[in-house]
Write an enzyme that holds these catalytic residues in place. Structure first.
Site, short mmCIF file in Angstrom:
data_model
loop_
_atom_site.label_atom_id
_atom_site.label_comp_id
_atom_site.label_asym_id
_atom_site.label_seq_id
_atom_site.Cartn_x
_atom_site.Cartn_y
_atom_site.Cartn_z
N CYS A 2 0.83 -1.18 0.00
CA CYS A 2 0.00 0.00 0.00
C CYS A 2 0.88 1.24 0.00
O CYS A 2 2.10 1.15 0.09
CB CYS A 2 -0.83 0.01 1.28
SG CYS A 2 -1.64 -1.54 1.61
N LYS A 611 1.52 -1.36 -9.42
CA LYS A 611 2.76 -1.05 -10.14
C LYS A 611 3.98 -1.56 -9.38
O LYS A 611 4.96 -1.99 -9.97
CB LYS A 611 2.85 0.46 -10.35
CG LYS A 611 4.05 0.91 -11.15
CD LYS A 611 3.80 0.79 -12.63
CE LYS A 611 5.04 1.02 -13.45
NZ LYS A 611 5.14 0.06 -14.56
C1 G6P Z 1 4.69 -5.62 -10.36
C2 G6P Z 1 4.32 -4.95 -11.67
C3 G6P Z 1 5.14 -5.53 -12.82
C4 G6P Z 1 6.63 -5.39 -12.49
C5 G6P Z 1 6.96 -6.08 -11.17
C6 G6P Z 1 8.39 -5.79 -10.73
O1 G6P Z 1 4.25 -6.93 -10.35
O2 G6P Z 1 2.94 -5.12 -11.93
O3 G6P Z 1 4.86 -4.80 -14.00
O4 G6P Z 1 7.38 -5.95 -13.53
O5 G6P Z 1 6.11 -5.58 -10.14
O6 G6P Z 1 8.50 -4.43 -10.45
P1 G6P Z 1 9.86 -3.65 -10.37
O7 G6P Z 1 9.48 -2.25 -9.98
O8 G6P Z 1 10.69 -4.33 -9.33
O9 G6P Z 1 10.48 -3.73 -11.73
#
Ligand code: G6P
Length: 616
Positions: A2, A611
């Site tokens: 969150c 995200k």
């Molecule tokens: C979340 C997002 C993905 C992302 C992953 C890793 O699951 O929805 O789109 O690839 O986190 O995030 P990061 O910020 O570590 O690349």
């Protein structure tokens, strides 16, 4: 997982309404979750709060007509872990007598046990959350002294958390604490305001003195300033850092969605990365913040890459590139698995962490393990002031600009690009002569143009997406570098269309997945590896023989594919496997986008996702 934001006015100046400040802060943190949102302050000696299910904009609509004025407030945007997305489970959470309100990011692992004990003592719970346990436990320990209650409460908790709390008996104070979940406090000396945020994204456009809370530290914020304590309640000295978070352009502009805008950003972003990080003189690459000497690089005995999601797929691609060009044994590891493994790490092991946000909990935990075991950590990240960047001695920033859409596009290709240049850098020290370096760089320089050429095919991609949007199951098949590209393509489709999609190495089909082939499952073949394209053709024949529909993404001129595929999307011809990663990734991003558009899903904020995933 969150986002937390809090605000407090101090000093003599005209006060800003904490409600407005917190709502703006929440908008910046919404990428951390959008299941529900809430805000609380103190009015006429009572805790006063508003919560709503869904996005921050829904909370905004509920807050505006109330015309609330708070001198301090705590606020929250939620990604549900414990308990459904409903108002009762939204934060802030309260004690049973509504004397305090608390917002939380993280997971309390022993909440069930604490809850059971409190229930036995007659405490009534009104949510399914682990967070309420902290609020009730705090109230249980509270005997007029906030610090003592905080020390006693937080010492009983297992797990990761960051919290902000207000109590009606202390209408001028906010208590904050964190353990393995980031929390940053900022002071604006010009406006006499204190801010608290899960990350510095919410401080955009401000120059602040900031304090990143360390493990188990507790801070009391009041009009008198900030008091900092360790977990036992012992006062600590505070050392602030100066922080200026630049304002960034984040509008969709002419595009319908951030995702489409970010797809179209790619040629320019890639061009800037290649331009700023190429070393034409030495036929190599430049990384200002890489603190490794050529001697250390020569001694590297293995590289471990840790990441999650799209970043992990960039890691798989990089592992292949580094092994092939620099001949260093390299493996990409799923961070959530790596963090509980017993990896072999020597003093010559290089660990590369890839993360767009720099806040992904599993990736951060994997890095801690690597650092503990003596590895040198290189962070590849898009967010300058993130936890990952602050923890790594060596960093490579993507400078891709903010990526707003949950589904990663430009950050993914930027990661691949930076890692390709890093491959060159390592190879020039270990294996490549000048002419090989020059040739490698020449191929890199062609990438932005190829990316632009793919975008010109968006019309054909949109038409095919319309046709294929009627399927509910998809296989993406490819070989060599096209295999991780398939994993990423399938992830894009899953994330924003909610359709079943798997990325598979084409040669592995016959060992199981082929059993699923029928007329309802569409196979998308990424024919971007010229060495194995004949083999892939045979694999497609096997699918066709079983009645499976096929859409091939293939280089211009490969007309022979029409014998096997129902449809062919022709793409620019890449000279190398590396160039094809970008060509096929951008084409599959557009394909996923247009399928989602046909289905009418929420493209930028797909259901159940966030995200940045800041819990395990
Ligand atoms: C979340 C997002 C993905 C992302 C992953 C890793 O699951 O929805 O789109 O690839 O986190 O995030 P990061 O910020 O570590 O690349």
């Amino acid at each position: 997982m969150c986002g937390i934001f809090a605000h407090l006015n101090f000093g003599e100046l005209k006060e800003r309404n904490s409600v407005d400040v917190c709502m703006e802060g929440l908008r910046q943190l919404e990428y951390r979750g959008y299941d529900s949102a809430g805000i609380a302050g103190i009015k006429d000696g009572q805790i006063c709060s508003i919560k709503s299910v869904g996005k921050v904009s829904t909370l905004d609509e509920a807050v505006k007509p109330q015309q609330l004025q708070f001198r301090l407030a705590i606020a929250h945007t939620r990604w549900a872990t414990h308990g459904r997305a409903c108002e009762a489970n939204a934060h802030p959470q309260f004690d049973q007598d509504h004397r305090l309100a608390l917002v939380h990011n993280g997971i309390i692992e022993n909440y069930a046990k604490i809850k059971q004990t409190l229930v036995k003592k007659g405490v009534t719970f009104s949510s399914e959350t682990d967070t309420e346990t902290i609020a009730q436990l705090f109230a249980h320990h509270y005997k007029e002294n906030l610090l003592k209650a905080a020390v006693n409460t937080f010492s009983e908790l297992d797990g990761a958390f960051s919290v902000a709390l207000i109590h009606k008996d202390h209408p001028d104070q906010i208590v904050v604490s964190s353990r393995d979940a980031p929390l940053v406090i900022g002071i604006n000396d010009q406006t006499n305001e204190i801010f608290v945020s899960s990350d510095t994204n919410a401080f955009t456009g401000q120059s602040l003195r900031v304090l990143f809370l360390k493990k188990d530290e507790i801070a009391l914020l009041s009009p008198d300033g900030i008091e900092l304590y360790n977990k036992k309640g012992k006062a600590l000295d505070i050392t602030f850092e100066e922080l200026c978070v630049e304002e960034c352009q984040t509008a969709t502009g002419e595009f319908d969605h951030y995702m489409l805008k970010e797809i179209y950003d790619q040629p320019l972003v890639l061009k800037e990365i290649i331009h700023s990080q190429s070393d034409e003189t030495n036929h190599s690459a430049l990384f200002e913040q890489l603190v490794l000497t050529p001697k250390q690089i020569k001694n590297v005995d293995q590289i471990l890459i840790v990441a999650c999601g799209s970043s992990l797929h960039a890691g798989y691609l990089a592992a292949n590139m580094i092994e092939t060009a620099a001949r260093i044994p390299t493996r990409a590891e799923i961070a959530s698995e790596f963090r509980y493994s017993d990896p072999i790490i020597t003093k010559n092991t290089l660990v590369i962490a890839i993360s767009q946000s720099g806040e992904t909990a599993d990736t951060l935990a994997a890095c801690e393990l690597a650092i503990d075991r003596g590895a040198h950590l290189v962070a590849i990240c898009n967010v300058k002031h993130s936890t990952l960047v602050r923890m790594a001695p060596s960093t490579i920033l993507l400078n891709a600009g903010p990526e707003i859409s949950v589904c990663s596009t430009k950050a993914f290709t930027s990661q691949v690009c930076v890692l390709q240049l890093l491959t060159l850098y390592l190879a020039r020290i270990r294996t490549f002569g000048a002419s090989e370096g020059r040739e490698f760089l020449r191929k890199c320089e062609a990438i932005p143009h190829l990316a632009q050429e793919v975008l010109k095919r968006a019309g054909s991609i949109a038409s095919l997406a319309e046709k294929y949007a009627r399927f509910t199951k998809f296989f993406y098949l490819g070989r060599q570098q096209m295999y991780p590209t398939c994993l990423e393509a399938a992830l894009k489709l899953k994330e924003i269309t909610y359709l079943q999609a798997s990325g598979l190495p084409a040669g592995e089909m016959k060992h199981g997945a082929i059993a699923l082939i029928d007329e309802s499952l569409a196979t998308i073949a990424l024919c971007g590896n010229h060495v194995t394209n004949d083999k892939l053709f045979s694999n497609l024949m096997e699918i066709k023989a079983r009645g499976g529909p096929i859409l091939a993404f293939a280089p211009d001129g490969s007309e022979s594919l029409q014998q096997v595929a129902d449809d062919v999307l022709y793409l620019p011809i890449g000279e190398s496997d590396e160039q094809n990663i970008y060509i096929y990734s951008i084409a599959t991003q557009l394909f996923a986008y247009y399928v989602a558009k046909n289905l009418g899903t929420n493209i930028d904020q797909p259901r159940n996702l966030a995200k940045s995933v800041t819990v395990e």
